[in-house]
Design a protein around this motif. Structure first.
Motif, PDB file in Angstrom:
ATOM      1  N   PRO A 221      27.298  38.886  32.178  1.00 55.26           N
ATOM      2  CA  PRO A 221      27.363  39.238  33.602  1.00 55.26           C
ATOM      3  C   PRO A 221      27.087  38.041  34.506  1.00 55.26           C
ATOM      4  N   LEU A 222      27.749  38.044  35.650  1.00 57.03           N
ATOM      5  CA  LEU A 222      27.645  36.914  36.578  1.00 57.03           C
ATOM      6  C   LEU A 222      26.221  36.683  37.050  1.00 57.03           C
ATOM      7  N   GLN A 223      25.460  37.765  37.270  1.00 58.23           N
ATOM      8  CA  GLN A 223      24.103  37.594  37.779  1.00 58.23           C
ATOM      9  C   GLN A 223      23.195  36.894  36.783  1.00 58.23           C
TER      10      GLN A 223
ATOM     11  N   THR B 191      29.730  29.501  40.666  1.00 57.01           N
ATOM     12  CA  THR B 191      29.746  29.489  42.126  1.00 57.01           C
ATOM     13  C   THR B 191      30.916  30.274  42.695  1.00 57.01           C
ATOM     14  N   ILE B 192      32.146  29.990  42.235  1.00 57.27           N
ATOM     15  CA  ILE B 192      33.326  30.679  42.786  1.00 57.27           C
ATOM     16  C   ILE B 192      33.277  32.182  42.497  1.00 57.27           C
ATOM     17  N   PRO B 193      32.992  32.646  41.257  1.00 55.55           N
ATOM     18  CA  PRO B 193      32.865  34.098  41.053  1.00 55.55           C
ATOM     19  C   PRO B 193      31.789  34.742  41.929  1.00 55.55           C
ATOM     20  N   ARG B 194      30.679  34.031  42.134  1.00 58.49           N
ATOM     21  CA  ARG B 194      29.612  34.584  42.985  1.00 58.49           C
ATOM     22  C   ARG B 194      30.075  34.715  44.431  1.00 58.49           C
ATOM     23  N   LEU B 195      30.798  33.707  44.934  1.00 56.37           N
ATOM     24  CA  LEU B 195      31.294  33.762  46.314  1.00 56.37           C
ATOM     25  C   LEU B 195      32.344  34.857  46.487  1.00 56.37           C
ATOM     26  N   ILE B 196      33.218  35.008  45.503  1.00 53.76           N
ATOM     27  CA  ILE B 196      34.219  36.078  45.573  1.00 53.76           C
ATOM     28  C   ILE B 196      33.533  37.429  45.590  1.00 53.76           C
ATOM     29  N   GLY B 197      32.527  37.601  44.740  1.00 52.23           N
ATOM     30  CA  GLY B 197      31.782  38.857  44.733  1.00 52.23           C
ATOM     31  C   GLY B 197      31.092  39.117  46.060  1.00 52.23           C
TER      32      GLY B 197
ATOM     33  N   SER C   6      40.243  25.146  40.812  1.00 50.30           N
ATOM     34  CA  SER C   6      39.482  26.036  41.693  1.00 50.30           C
ATOM     35  C   SER C   6      40.352  27.167  42.224  1.00 50.30           C
ATOM     36  N   THR C   7      41.612  26.853  42.600  1.00 47.58           N
ATOM     37  CA  THR C   7      42.501  27.916  43.098  1.00 47.58           C
ATOM     38  C   THR C   7      42.824  28.915  42.002  1.00 47.58           C
ATOM     39  N   ARG C   8      42.978  28.425  40.792  1.00 49.13           N
ATOM     40  CA  ARG C   8      43.237  29.333  39.683  1.00 49.13           C
ATOM     41  C   ARG C   8      42.038  30.247  39.431  1.00 49.13           C
ATOM     42  N   ALA C   9      40.841  29.709  39.602  1.00 49.44           N
ATOM     43  CA  ALA C   9      39.636  30.522  39.421  1.00 49.44           C
ATOM     44  C   ALA C   9      39.538  31.600  40.484  1.00 49.44           C
ATOM     45  N   VAL C  10      39.905  31.270  41.738  1.00 52.40           N
ATOM     46  CA  VAL C  10      39.881  32.265  42.814  1.00 52.40           C
ATOM     47  C   VAL C  10      40.845  33.401  42.508  1.00 52.40           C
ATOM     48  N   ALA C  11      42.061  33.055  42.070  1.00 52.35           N
ATOM     49  CA  ALA C  11      43.051  34.081  41.748  1.00 52.35           C
ATOM     50  C   ALA C  11      42.612  34.912  40.552  1.00 52.35           C
ATOM     51  N   ALA C  12      42.032  34.267  39.546  1.00 52.04           N
ATOM     52  CA  ALA C  12      41.610  34.982  38.339  1.00 52.04           C
ATOM     53  C   ALA C  12      40.482  35.971  38.626  1.00 52.04           C
ATOM     54  N   GLN C  13      39.648  35.666  39.608  1.00 54.94           N
ATOM     55  CA  GLN C  13      38.537  36.556  39.963  1.00 54.94           C
ATOM     56  C   GLN C  13      38.961  37.656  40.925  1.00 54.94           C
ATOM     57  N   GLY C  14      40.255  37.744  41.239  1.00 54.71           N
ATOM     58  CA  GLY C  14      40.734  38.775  42.150  1.00 54.71           C
ATOM     59  C   GLY C  14      40.356  38.525  43.584  1.00 54.71           C
ATOM     60  N   GLY C  15      40.361  37.251  43.988  1.00 53.62           N
ATOM     61  CA  GLY C  15      39.917  36.905  45.339  1.00 53.62           C
ATOM     62  C   GLY C  15      40.974  37.020  46.404  1.00 53.62           C
TER      63      GLY C  15
END
Length: 825
Positions: free
Chosen positions: A675-677, A713-719, A748-757
Motif C-alpha cells: 500500500p502507498l501509505q 511522490t507521484i502516486p501520493r499526489l494523485i491520490g 513521470s508522465t507515464r507514472a501519472v497516466a498509470a496511476q489514473g491521474g
C-alpha cells in the motif's frame, strides 16, 4: 422448555392431578342431553333419543359422585365425536373445553384421548374458530398433548405450528389464548426439527413483540419459545437480526420488573447467543456481562479486609467524612458507606468510581454471607451451565472479586471473561475503576499457564485505552512482561505481550510530548494533556534507565522476533525497538546484537525478494497474494524503515552496515505492490541512507530520487487530487505535480497516466482557480505528447472543457488551444 400448566415452572410443567372429568363446563353438563349432536339424515346432525339422554345424564351424575378420573374415560370418545366438523360450533367448543380439562389429569388421561384417531386433527381445526373460548381450549389441549414426548410429532404433523402462528397474528386475542398457543410452540420447539420451522422471519418479530405484553404469563410463554429456539445455532442469526437481544436483555437489568421465570428464560437464551463472540458484544452493549460460575466453594477463600478505612476499589483513598473514630471490626462501616455512596453529597466522586464502590460492596457482602452463588446456579440439571449474566455494575465487580480468590480455575475464567468484556472504552474504564488492573498485574507471574494466558489477554484488551494503559504501566507491568517475553514457553501469548509493550513503549509518545510542551491555544485541556504525556514519557524514560529493558536477553528476543516471525509480530517488535533506539544506551546494545541481519530479513520478504529477470513471474505471484498478507508485509516494512532511520543517527551503525545491500532492498520495496501509505517511510529512509552513503557509491547519476518520485511522490499526489476534500490540498498537490513533470523526471508522465491521474486532472481543471487550471493544463499538455494517452484524455471530457476555456478567453486560453490541437478532435 416444555409447558404443561402455568402454575409451576420447571423443565416440564406437570398439571395438578386434582383436575379430572368432573371439572367439565357446567353448561355442557346441563345441556348434554339436548344439544349434543352426532348424526342426522336431513341436516347432517341428530339428537340422542330421550332414553339415551337420560342414560347419559345418569352416568354423568354417577361420575360426579365417584370423583374418579377413570370413571369418566367412557365419555372421551363421545366428546371426541362431538369435535367433528359436522357438529354445531357450540357443541364443538364445549367438547374441546371438556377434553382440555380432562387432559389436565395427567398422562393417563392424555393417553385415553390419544386412543381415538383424529382427535389431534380435529383439535387443530378448532384453532380456526372465531370463538376465543374454543381457541383457548384447543390450544390448551394441544399444549397438554405436546407435553408428552411420544405425541409431539403427531401434533406437529397435524399442522399445529402453521395454525398457531396464523392464530397469533390476529389483532384481538385474549391473554389466555396467547399463553396457551405460545406454550404449544414451546413444547414443540424442544425438538430441533420443529425449531427451524418455528423460527422464520415472518413469525419471529411477532414472537418478540409478545415480550412486551401486559400479561406476565404471555411474556413467560414467549420467553420459553425463544429460549428453546436459541438452542439451535442455525437460528441465532435470524433471531439477532429480529432484535431479540435488546428485548431479552431488559429483563436482566436491575431497573426492569420481571418474574423469576422470564429472567431465567432470558438468561438461558442470551447465554446460548453469547457463545458467538460477536453476539456477546451486542449483549455487552446492552449493559450486561457474562460471568463464569465458579462454585460457591471457591468464595470460601475470600477474606475481606477488616479494621481498615473504606477505600476505592483501585486501592486509592476514599475522601469522605469519617463519622466514627475508627474502622469497624467486621467491615460494617465500609458496607454502609459503599451501599449509600451514591446518596452521599459529601463524596465528590465520578460516576464510574461510585458504580465501582457500589458494585464491590454488593458482591463482597454476598460473598461474606455465602449467597453469591447458589447450588442451583453451579449445578444445573444438565450439568452444562457454567455462566450467568449480570448487569455490568455487578458483573464487573464480580469478576474483580474472583481475581482475589485462590482457585486457579476460577481466576483463569475471570481473566478470560474480563478480556471478552473489554470491548468498549466504557467497559475498560469500569474495570480500571473496579481495581482489575492491580490484580491482573499481580497475577502475571502466577504459577499456572492458564492463569497467565488469561491475565495477559485481559491486560492486552484493557491496554487499548490510553488511560487504562497508563494505569497498567504505573502498576509496574513492564518487568513481569519482559520476563514472560524472555520465557520460551510464552509463545502462545507472544502477540498479546508485544501489543502491551508496544502501547507502553510507543515511539509516538516522544512526538506527543513535543507537541504538548505548552498550552494549546491557551486551552487548559491541552495543558492537562501535555502534563499527562510528559509525565508518561518521563516514567518510561526512568523505566528505560532502571528496568529490565536494558537486558541483552530481552533485546535479543526482540531482534529474534524481527528476524524470523510473521509480519504482524515483526511490526510490533520493530516499533518497540524504535522506541528503545531513541535512548543512546539502548541503541548501542541493539547495534551490538546484529540488528542488520534482522533488518535485512524484513526487507527481503517473499513479497520483495524477486530477481530482475523474473519480474513477470513475480508480478503474477504478487497478484495472487491475499490483500491482508500484502498489507501486513507493508506495515512490517514501514515500521522497520522507521527503526532503520532512527539507527542511522548512530555513526557507529553507519560504519558497520552494508549500505548498498540495504539500498537495493529498499528500492525493490519501493517498486512493489505494498500500500502507498506504507511507502512514505521507505522513501524517507532510502533518501537518508543514500545521502549518508555519499555520491561515490551511487555514481554520477542518482536514480534513487527518481524512483522515490515515481513510486511514492507521484502516486501520493494523485491520490491527494482524487480523494482530498480540501481545495487548498488539491491545489498544493497539482502544483507540486506540475513542478515534478516540468523538471523532466524520467517516466513521470507515464507514472501519472498509470496511476489514473488523467480523469481527476480534467475534473480539477473544470472546478479550480486560475493557478490550478494553469498547472493542470501544463500537466495534460505534457501527457498529450504521448499518443497513447489521447484516448484517456478525450474520454475524461477534456475537449469540451478546453473549448469553454478558449471561447471564454480565460488567461489560459492559449495553452488550452495548443492542447486542443494535439488531440484528435
Amino acid at each position: 422448555m416444555i409447558f404443561k400448566t402455568s402454575r409451576t415452572r420447571r423443565r416440564v410443567r406437570n398439571p395438578h392431578p386434582s383436575y379430572c372429568f368432573n371439572s367439565l363446563n357446567p353448561r355442557l353438563r346441563s345441556e348434554l342431553p339436548v344439544v349434543t349432536r352426532v348424526s342426522n339424515s336431513s341436516d347432517s346432525g341428530g339428537a340422542f333419543d330421550d332414553a339415551t339422554s337420560q342414560k347419559v345424564s345418569d352416568e354423568v351424575s354417577d361420575f360426579e359422585a365417584s370423583r374418579s378420573p377413570i370413571s369418566g374415560d367412557g365419555y372421551v370418545g363421545l366428546f371426541i365425536r362431538m369435535l367433528g366438523l359436522d357438529n354445531d360450533p357450540l357443541d364443538r367448543e364445549q367438547a374441546v373445553d371438556a377434553l382440555w380439562k380432562y387432559s389436565l389429569g395427567g398422562k393417563k388421561c392424555i393417553d385415553e384421548i390419544m386412543k381415538f384417531r383424529g382427535s389431534v386433527f380435529l383439535t387443530v381445526n378448532l384453532l380456526k374458530s372465531e370463538s376465543g373460548v374454543a381457541c383457548e381450549a384447543a390450544a390448551g389441549l394441544l399444549r397438554m398433548i405436546s407435553s408428552v414426548n411420544i405425541y409431539r410429532d403427531l401434533v406437529a404433523e397435524s399442522g399445529a405450528i402453521e395454525e398457531i402462528t396464523s392464530l397469533l397474528t390476529r389483532s384481538s386475542l385474549t391473554s389466555e389464548v396467547k399463553e396457551q398457543s405460545l406454550c404449544v410452540l414451546s413444547n414443540l420447539s424442544v425438538d430441533e426439527r420443529f425449531r427451524l420451522q418455528i423460527a422464520n422471519s415472518d413469525f419471529l418479530p411477532l414472537l418478540i413483540k409478545f415480550l412486551d405484553d401486559e400479561d406476565m404469563k404471555v411474556k413467560e410463554a414467549a420467553g420459553g419459545v425463544l429460549a428453546n429456539l436459541a438452542l439451535s445455532v442455525a437460528n441465532h442469526k435470524i433471531m439477532v437480526e429480529a432484535g431479540v437481544i435488546p428485548q431479552l436483555a431488559k429483563f436482566l437489568r436491575t431497573d426492569t420488573e420481571a418474574s423469576k421465570i422470564i429472567r431465567k428464560e432470558a438468561q438461558s437464551a442470551l447465554l446460548e447467543l453469547a457463545k458467538d463472540i460477536y453476539y456477546k458484544i451486542l449483549l455487552i452493549e446492552e449493559g450486561l456481562v457474562v460471568v463464569p460460575l465458579v462454585g460457591a466453594a471457591a468464595y470460601k477463600s475470600f477474606k475481606p479486609s477488616l479494621y481498615s478505612w473504606p477505600s476505592l476499589p483501585d486501592g486509592s483513598e476514599l475522601n469522605v467524612k469519617q463519622a466514627s473514630k475508627g474502622p469497624s471490626r467486621f467491615g460494617a462501616t465500609e458496607l454502609l458507606l459503599g451501599l449509600h455512596v451514591e446518596d452521599d453529597k459529601n463524596a465528590k466522586l465520578e460516576e464510574a468510581k461510585k458504580n465501582a464502590i457500589v458494585g464491590r460492596t454488593q458482591q463482597q457482602f454476598l460473598a461474606r454471607i455465602g449467597a453469591i452463588e447458589s447450588e442451583d446456579d453451579s449445578n444445573t440439571e444438565t450439568g452444562t451451565q457454567k455462566f450467568t449474566i449480570l448487569p455490568w455494575v455487578d458483573g464487573v465487580a464480580r469478576l474483580v472479586l474472583i481475581l482475589e480468590l485462590e482457585d486457579e480455575s476460577a481466576i483463569a475464567k475471570a481473566a478470560e471473561a474480563i478480556a471478552d468484556a473489554s470491548v468498549s472504552e466504557h467497559m475498560r474504564t469500569s474495570f480500571k475503576e473496579a481495581g482489575a488492573v492491580k490484580n491482573l498485574v499481580r497475577l502475571i507471574d502466577y504459577n499456572s499457564e492458564p492463569v497467565r494466558s488469561g491475565v495477559i489477554r485481559a491486560l492486552e484488551r484493557l491496554s487499548v485505552s490510553n488511560d487504562v494503559c497508563q494505569k497498567i504501566e504505573a502498576e509496574g507491568v513492564l518487568n513481569p512482561l519482559i520476563s514472560s517475553l524472555k520465557n520460551s514457553d510464552a509463545s502462545g501469548s507472544l502477540s498479546q505481550i508485544l501489543n502491551i509493550l508496544g502501547r507502553i513503549l510507543d515511539p509516538s509518545k516522544e512526538m506527543k510530548s513535543k507537541f504538548y510542551d505548552a498550552p494549546v491555544n491557551g486551552s487548559k485541556k491541552g495543558w492537562n494533556e501535555a502534563r499527562t504525556s510528559s509525565s508518561n514519557l518521563n516514567f518510561s524514560s526512568q523505566t528505560i534507565q532502571e528496568g529490565d529493558v536494558l537486558d541483552s536477553m530481552f533485546l535479543s528476543r526482540l531482534i529474534e522476533i524481527l528476524n524470523a516471525s510473521p509480519p504482524v509480530l515483526q511490526t510490533k517488535a520493530a516499533s518497540i525497538l524504535e522506541f528503545l533506539a531513541g535512548y543512546e544506551n539502548c541503541r548501542e546494545k541493539i547495534i551490538s546484537l546484529d540488528i542488520e541481519s534482522a533488518l535485512d530479513s524484513v526487507f527481503r520478504h517473499n513479497c520483495f525478494n524477486a530477481k530482475e529477470d523474473m519480474e513477470a513471474e513475480i508480478e503474477f505471484q504478487e497478484i495472487e497474494l491475499q490483500t491482508l498478507e500484502i498489507e501486513e508485509a507493508g506495515l512490517a516494512v514501514s515500521a522497520t524503515s522507521r527503526l532503520l532511520t532512527r539507527l542511522l543517527d548512530s555513526e557507529h551503525f553507519r560504519d558497520i552496515i552494508n549500505s548498498s545491500r540495504l539500498i537495493d532492498s529498499l528500492r525493490r520495496i519501493l517498486t512493489s505492490r505494498i500500500p502507498l501509505q506504507n511507502k512514505d517511510w521507505v522513501a524517507a529512509c532510502l533518501v537518508k541512507l543514500s545521502s549518508l552513503s555519499g555520491p561515490t557509491e551511487l555514481g554520477s547519476e542518482n536514480p534513487i530520487n527518481t524512483e522515490v518520485m515515481l513510486y511514492e511522490t507521484i502516486p501520493r499526489l494523485i491520490g491527494q487530487i482524487k480523494d482530498s476534500y480540501s481545495p487548498e490540498a488539491r491545489e498544493t498537490a497539482v502544483l507540486e505535480l506540475n513542478r515534478i513533470i516540468s523538471e523532466g523526471v524520467v517516466d513521470s508522465t507515464r507514472a501519472v497516466a498509470a496511476q489514473g491521474g488523467i480523469f481527476p486532472l480534467v475534473k480539477l481543471i473544470e472546478e479550480g482557480n486560475d493557478r490550478v487550471v494553469e498547472a493542470g493544463l501544463a500537466i495534460l499538455y505534457n501527457l498529450s505528447m504521448d499518443v497513447e494517452n489521447h484516448p484517456a484524455i478525450v474520454a475524461a471530457g477534456a475537449v469540451p472543457t478546453l473549448r469553454r476555456i478558449v471561447l471564454s478567453e480565460r488567461p489560459q486560453w492559449v495553452r488550452a488551444l495548443h492542447l486542443l490541437r494535439t488531440l484528435p478532435t
